[in-house]
Each structure stands twice: as structure tokens, then as C-alpha cells.
Design an enzyme around this catalytic site. Structure first.
Site, PDB file in Angstrom:
ATOM      1  N   ASP A  13       3.012   2.350  -4.770  1.00  0.00           N
ATOM      2  CA  ASP A  13       2.295   1.954  -6.005  1.00  0.00           C
ATOM      3  C   ASP A  13       2.827   2.202  -7.429  1.00  0.00           C
ATOM      4  O   ASP A  13       2.262   2.401  -8.554  1.00  0.00           O
ATOM      5  CB  ASP A  13       0.887   2.661  -6.160  1.00  0.00           C
ATOM      6  CG  ASP A  13      -0.033   2.239  -5.035  1.00  0.00           C
ATOM      7  OD1 ASP A  13      -0.036   1.062  -4.467  1.00  0.00           O
ATOM      8  OD2 ASP A  13      -0.592   3.248  -4.225  1.00  0.00           O
ATOM      9  N   LYS A  16       7.048  -1.240  -7.858  1.00  0.00           N
ATOM     10  CA  LYS A  16       8.511  -1.710  -7.184  1.00  0.00           C
ATOM     11  C   LYS A  16       8.243  -3.531  -7.503  1.00  0.00           C
ATOM     12  O   LYS A  16       9.460  -3.862  -7.655  1.00  0.00           O
ATOM     13  CB  LYS A  16       8.352  -1.438  -5.778  1.00  0.00           C
ATOM     14  CG  LYS A  16       8.541   0.188  -5.605  1.00  0.00           C
ATOM     15  CD  LYS A  16       8.405   0.184  -4.114  1.00  0.00           C
ATOM     16  CE  LYS A  16       7.200   0.274  -3.442  1.00  0.00           C
ATOM     17  NZ  LYS A  16       6.099   1.010  -3.853  1.00  0.00           N
ATOM     18  N   GLY A  40       1.135  -3.364  -1.594  1.00  0.00           N
ATOM     19  CA  GLY A  40       0.770  -4.294  -2.303  1.00  0.00           C
ATOM     20  C   GLY A  40       1.688  -4.217  -3.784  1.00  0.00           C
ATOM     21  O   GLY A  40       1.881  -3.337  -4.163  1.00  0.00           O
ATOM     22  N   HIS A  41       2.094  -5.359  -4.358  1.00  0.00           N
ATOM     23  CA  HIS A  41       2.894  -5.352  -5.522  1.00  0.00           C
ATOM     24  C   HIS A  41       1.991  -6.410  -6.510  1.00  0.00           C
ATOM     25  O   HIS A  41       1.785  -7.369  -6.093  1.00  0.00           O
ATOM     26  CB  HIS A  41       4.173  -5.807  -5.148  1.00  0.00           C
ATOM     27  CG  HIS A  41       5.160  -5.244  -4.157  1.00  0.00           C
ATOM     28  ND1 HIS A  41       4.912  -3.880  -4.182  1.00  0.00           N
ATOM     29  CD2 HIS A  41       5.696  -5.570  -3.032  1.00  0.00           C
ATOM     30  CE1 HIS A  41       5.730  -3.328  -3.215  1.00  0.00           C
ATOM     31  NE2 HIS A  41       6.161  -4.435  -2.447  1.00  0.00           N
ATOM     32  N   GLN A 223       6.446   0.843   0.528  1.00  0.00           N
ATOM     33  CA  GLN A 223       5.702   2.044   0.265  1.00  0.00           C
ATOM     34  C   GLN A 223       6.586   3.130  -0.350  1.00  0.00           C
ATOM     35  O   GLN A 223       7.880   2.738  -0.584  1.00  0.00           O
ATOM     36  CB  GLN A 223       5.054   2.697   1.622  1.00  0.00           C
ATOM     37  CG  GLN A 223       3.632   1.794   1.838  1.00  0.00           C
ATOM     38  CD  GLN A 223       3.955   0.907   2.995  1.00  0.00           C
ATOM     39  OE1 GLN A 223       5.114   0.845   3.624  1.00  0.00           O
ATOM     40  NE2 GLN A 223       3.027  -0.100   3.268  1.00  0.00           N
TER      41      GLN A 223
END
Length: 427
Positions: A13, A16, A40-41, A223
Site C-alpha cells: 500500500d 506502487k 490493490g492499486h 505487495q
């Protein structure tokens, strides 16, 4: 051979997606090499915000070819939901390539994930419940289902039946659940075959040829370093290798082809799920970081745990990844604090420790040792160069760079694509 790895240098988180998207206009391929839709991005383009879970961030850049590598685990229903959402917003997704060797998250993997986590009770890991871990376990146990298996019904049926032999024993005799019918699973998986087929490719060959042709390839970790199955805070980790070495195995390129490794760092620290977190804050500062930084998981929807910057884990990330550069994100979130603590070492059993403890027990008992740096109150979101930053913000960045062991080559000063200060070019 300009191959770059871009990965999280904390617990994930870190931003990225923003970094990948920023580089997207300069690269030819963006490759996800591990993880699944547990990542999640968030990418902000103009006034549009995109939440990506499984797809590489480069899919938002028209000139770029997005690739899902062999090291990724793919939930077809999530993949098509994400593709549909982007198509409805006018994003062209036709260039996507998916490795035929990538493993598929089946419905029974999701079921096993959820019931196992519930069974653990207080000892739960904090998984996302999306079947990621069980799918990687099947892969290692050699009973996994790969994308290419969808195109041979006989092989697919045999593999599903083999996987369910053991899982149904577990579900019925341990968890008191119904057995899962193999025929139903095969039927559901086959419904995805035709739509997947245009995307399926020998991505190892594609990427190596691209590098031989001097194309720019960016490998994107899902991650962070401290969630790596081998090098993270085990067992509170993901089930794959988001560290730099994972790019080689998860995409099928040799280590000699990697020219740069970029670590993404938040100007403070967050993590989602259970596990040790030495600088975690339980006071109004932690609440403020969470509120100002909008610290809620893109995929999980869970509030992130927040704490001050930890230079010990930053140094560790530099070491295990061979980092050449850092991209520091969310510096703007710290605006308004008179003083900003930074963890420079730990106290463990009365002793000062400056490197990440090898022992899991020691890390659980680590207490942060802080140095305090002066803060700033000026708005930095319009800063275009390093010299535009307030002096105290410049000093904070330089201090983090010195403590972390690699140069900070870019700084995020806001959520938007253009709200970035580039100090040194990554390409």
C-alpha cells in the site's frame, strides 16, 4: 536491456500504482509477476480515480502492453469484472497478455481460504479470503489449475478431481461443510475459456524478445517486501515473493536482465492485517495519518494500521531487494506536524538493534527508538522541484534517504499523476 523492477519497500500500500502509472508513458511493457486480486492499486489520472486489483497499472497507458505473468494467480471472475469496469470508462484493454502458465483461483480455493481463516479464530493470519494462499498451496503441491488447462477438458477434469480428493475430506470431516462437485467446477471454469483465449500468450517468450529488442519492461510487485513469503514477517505474509527475485521467477526473465530496482516508500508506515508493527500508533496521530492519508485498503476496504516511518525496515528492503532507488510517496500527508518522529532503531531486551531482527520473537517485542525531525506547515502539493519544498521537508527527505541506504529519486506530493517531483530519471 532496460528492465526495471518496482516494488513495495514496506508492508504494501505504498503507492506502487502511482509510480507504475507515472513511468507508464516511458515503458513498453508493465508486468505483474506475483500475487492476485489481494493487491490493490489506486491510480489518479486527471479527475478520474481508478482502483486496480489484479490488472497491471500500465493498462491505463495506451502505449503500454500490460502483462499478467506466470507467477500471478488469476480469478477469472474478478479479471472480467475489472476489464468490464475499465471498458465502460473508455479504457482500451485489448493489449492485455496473460501467461498460459499462470494459476487459476478456483471456487474451492476461495471456500478453503474462508473456512480455514474462520477456524483459526484468534490465531488467524488476516488473509483477504480471496483464495490466494490455497491456490499457491495447490501450485506447490502440484495439483493446481493453470490457464492453459482450460483448453483441454480432459486434463482439466482430471486435475480438478485430484485437487478435490483431499479438499473434500477436509471440508466434510473437519469443517463440516458439503463436498464440492468436480463437474460443477469444471463447467464453471470452461465458461471462461473463450473469453480468456485472446489474451493468453507465452509471456516468457514475449518479454525476453522485448528485452532483446531493447524495449523497456517494468516488473510490478503486488505487495510489499515485509509481506514476502520468505523475507517478510512470517507467518503474517502473503503467499508469494513480491521481492525483486520474484520478478525473475514470476515473469521468466533472468536476473542479469534486471537493470534497476525501485522501492516504493511511504513517508510514514502502514500495514493491513495482523502481525507485528513496531511503530504502530494508537493515538490521535495515528488517526490523523489514517484520515489525511485516506488509509483504507483498495482491495479489502479495511482501515490500515498507521505509524511513523521505520528506517529499520527500509534498510532491510534495500538489502534483500538490492534497491537502486526509492520513490517516496505521500510526503504531503505529513504537512502540519510540528515535529515528526522517525524510527531509527529498535530496543529489544534492553539492547539497541539497528537491523531487522532475524528472530520472529524478537521482532514481536521490538520497541521503536525515535529521532524527532522538525515538521512543516506549508502546502507542498504544487511543488515541482526539490527546491520548491520547505527547508524542513527537504531535510526530512534527506534524512530518510541517508537512513534507508538508497537515493530517493522521486517524491509524491499529492495523489495525482502530475503531483510528483522527479529528482533522477528512472529510465
Amino acid at each position: 536491456m532496460p528492465a526495471l523492477v518496482l516494488l513495495g519497500a514496506q508492508w504494501g500500500d505504498e503507492g506502487k500504482g502511482k509510480a507504475t502509472d507515472l513511468l507508464g508513458g516511458s515503458v513498453d511493457y508493465v508486468v505483474r509477476y506475483q500475487g492476485g486480486n489481494n493487491a490493490g492499486h489506486t491510480v489518479v489520472v486527471g479527475d478520474q480515480k481508478y482502483a486496480l486489483h489484479l490488472l497491471p497499472s500500465g493498462i491505463l497507458t495506451p502505449e503500454c502492453t500490460p502483462v499478467i505473468g506466470n507467477g500471478v494467480v488469476v480469478d477469472p471472475s474478478v479479471l472480467f469484472s475489472e476489464l468490464n469496469g475499465l471498458n465502460e470508462r473508455g479504457v482500451d484493454t485489448s493489449k492485455l497478455l496473460i501467461s498460459g502458465n499462470a494459476h487459476i483461483i478456483t471456487p474451492y480455493n476461495v471456500t478453503v481460504d474462508k473456512v480455514t481463516e474462520r477456524f483459526l479464530g484468534k490465531r488467524k493470519i488476516g488473509t483477504t479470503g480471496r483464495g490466494i494462499g490455497p491456490t499457491y498451496a495447490d501450485k506447490i503441491n502440484r495439483v493446481g489449475i493453470r490457464v492453459q488447462d482450460l483448453y483441454d477438458e480432459s486434463i482439466l477434469t482430471q486435475k480438478v478431481e485430484a485437487a478435490l480428493d483431499g479438499k473434500n475430506q477436509l471440508l466434510t470431516k473437519v469443517f463440516n461443510r458439503r463436498a464440492i462437485e468436480a463437474d460443477q467446477i469444471v463447467e464453471e471454469l470452461l465458461t471462461y475459456a473463450d473469453r480468456l483465449k485472446p489474451y493468453v500468450a507465452d509471456t516468457v517468450l514475449v518479454l525476453n524478445k522485448a528485452l532483446d529488442d531493447n524495449k523497456v519492461v517494468l516488473f510490478e510487485g503486488g505487495q510489499g517486501t515485509l509481506l514476502d513469503i520468505d523475507h517478510g514477517t512470517y507467518p503474517f505474509v502473503t503467499s508469494s515473493n513480491p521481492t525483486a527475485g520474484g520478478a525473475c521467477t514470476g515473469a521468466g526473465v533472468g536476473p542479469t536482465k534486471i537493470s534497476r530496482v525501485i522501492g516504493i516508500l511511504k513517508a510514514y508506515t502502514t500495514r493491513v492485517g495482523a502481525g507485528p508493527f513496531p511503530t504502530e500508533l494508537f493515538d490521535e496521530d495515528g488517526d490523523a495519518l489514517r484520515r489525511i492519508g485516506h488509509e483504507r485498503g483498495v482491495t479489502t476496504g479495511r482501515d490500515r494500521r498507521c505509524g511513523w516511518f521505520d528506517a529499520v525496515i527500509a534498510r532491510y528492503a534495500t538489502r534483500v531487494n538490492g534497491l537502486t532507488d526509492f520513490f517516496l510517496t505521500k510526503l504531503d500527508v505529513l504537512t502540519g506536524w510540528e515535529e515528526i518522529p522517525v524510527c531509527v532503531a529498535y530496543e529489544i531486551d534492553g539492547k539497541r538493534v539497528e537491523e531487522l531482527p532475524y528472530s520472529q520473537t524478537d521482532f514481536h517485542h521490538a520497541k521503536p527508538i525515535y529521532e524527532t525531525l522538525p515538521g512543516w506547515s506549508e502546502d507542498i502539493t504544487k511543488a515541482k522541484t526539490f527546491s520548491d519544498l520547505p527547508k524542513n521537508a527537504q531535510a526530512y527527505v534527506k534524512a530518510l534517504e541517508e537512513m534507508s541506504g538508497a537515493p530517493i529519486s522521486a517524491i509524491g506530493v499529492g495523489p495525482g499523476r502530475t503531483e510528483t517531483i522527479e529528482i533522477n530519471s528512472f529510465i
